[in-house]
Design a protein around this motif. Structure first.
Motif, short mmCIF file in Angstrom:
data_model
loop_
_atom_site.label_atom_id
_atom_site.label_comp_id
_atom_site.label_asym_id
_atom_site.label_seq_id
_atom_site.Cartn_x
_atom_site.Cartn_y
_atom_site.Cartn_z
N TYR A 23 -5.74 -8.20 -5.26
CA TYR A 23 -5.35 -7.02 -4.50
C TYR A 23 -5.94 -5.74 -5.09
CZ TYR A 23 -1.78 -10.23 -2.76
OH TYR A 23 -1.12 -11.30 -2.23
N TRP A 38 0.84 -5.97 5.18
CA TRP A 38 1.53 -5.66 3.94
C TRP A 38 2.51 -6.74 3.49
CZ3 TRP A 38 0.78 -1.51 7.38
CH2 TRP A 38 -0.09 -0.54 6.92
N LEU A 41 2.52 -7.77 -0.31
CA LEU A 41 3.25 -6.87 -1.20
C LEU A 41 4.73 -7.24 -1.27
CD1 LEU A 41 1.62 -3.47 -0.21
CD2 LEU A 41 1.05 -4.97 -2.12
N SER A 77 5.13 -2.65 -6.13
CA SER A 77 4.77 -3.39 -4.92
C SER A 77 5.13 -2.60 -3.67
CB SER A 77 5.48 -4.74 -4.90
OG SER A 77 4.97 -5.57 -5.92
N ALA A 80 2.67 0.45 -3.41
CA ALA A 80 1.27 0.07 -3.17
C ALA A 80 0.92 0.07 -1.69
CB ALA A 80 1.00 -1.30 -3.78
N ILE A 81 1.83 0.48 -0.84
CA ILE A 81 1.54 0.58 0.59
C ILE A 81 0.48 1.65 0.84
CG2 ILE A 81 2.56 1.24 2.79
CD1 ILE A 81 5.11 -0.18 1.90
N GLY A 86 -2.36 2.26 -4.08
CA GLY A 86 -2.08 0.83 -4.23
C GLY A 86 -3.10 0.12 -5.11
N HIS A 90 -2.11 -1.77 -8.52
CA HIS A 90 -2.43 -3.18 -8.76
C HIS A 90 -3.20 -3.37 -10.06
CE1 HIS A 90 -0.68 -4.80 -5.20
NE2 HIS A 90 -1.40 -4.03 -4.41
#
Length: 127
Positions: A23, A38, A41, A77, A80-81, A86, A90
């Motif tokens: 990711y 998504w 995630l 998580s 990270a949208i 994001g 990651h």
């Protein structure tokens, strides 16, 4: 920590390390996450949650303070949208999970003494 609990945590940690590595790749990871809506995630957040609950419940666990990394993973998580943020999250979670794996593999194993009850009862009889 017993062998079974270590194996469980190692397997889930490896899954999370591989997923965070994929990711975090700039265009590959972003396109994969966007194409699946998504959902990866949410799966990562669920895996972090399972590991955190397992660490908090396990009585013989010597690495319980490492649950902070797992809570960072849950929050990360969901954060990270945001696409560029994001990718950085990651990367950070990848290195945190590598550190978690290092601590996990260096933690001592709990080996129960099978003869402890026998020795204790023999000692009590001699008195």
């Amino acid at each position: 920590m017993t062998r079974g609990s270590r194996a469980f945590l190692v397997i889930i940690s490896l899954i999370l390390i591989i997923s965070e590595c994929i990711y975090g790749v700039p265009f590959l990871g972003g396109s994969f996450i966007l194409s699946t809506g998504w959902q990866p995630l949410l799966i990562n957040a669920f895996l972090y949650l399972v590991m955190a609950v397992y660490l908090l419940i396990d009585r013989q666990n010597t690495i319980r303070p490492m649950v902070i990394i797992l809570f960072i993973g849950i929050i990360g998580s969901f954060l990270a949208i945001v696409p560029f943020l994001g990718m950085i999250i990651h990367w950070v979670l990848f290195f945190l999970m590598l550190f978690f794996m290092l601590v996990l593999l260096s933690a001592p194993l709990y080996v129960p003494n099978k003869h402890a009850k026998v020795i204790y009862t023999e000692h009590r009889r001699r008195k």
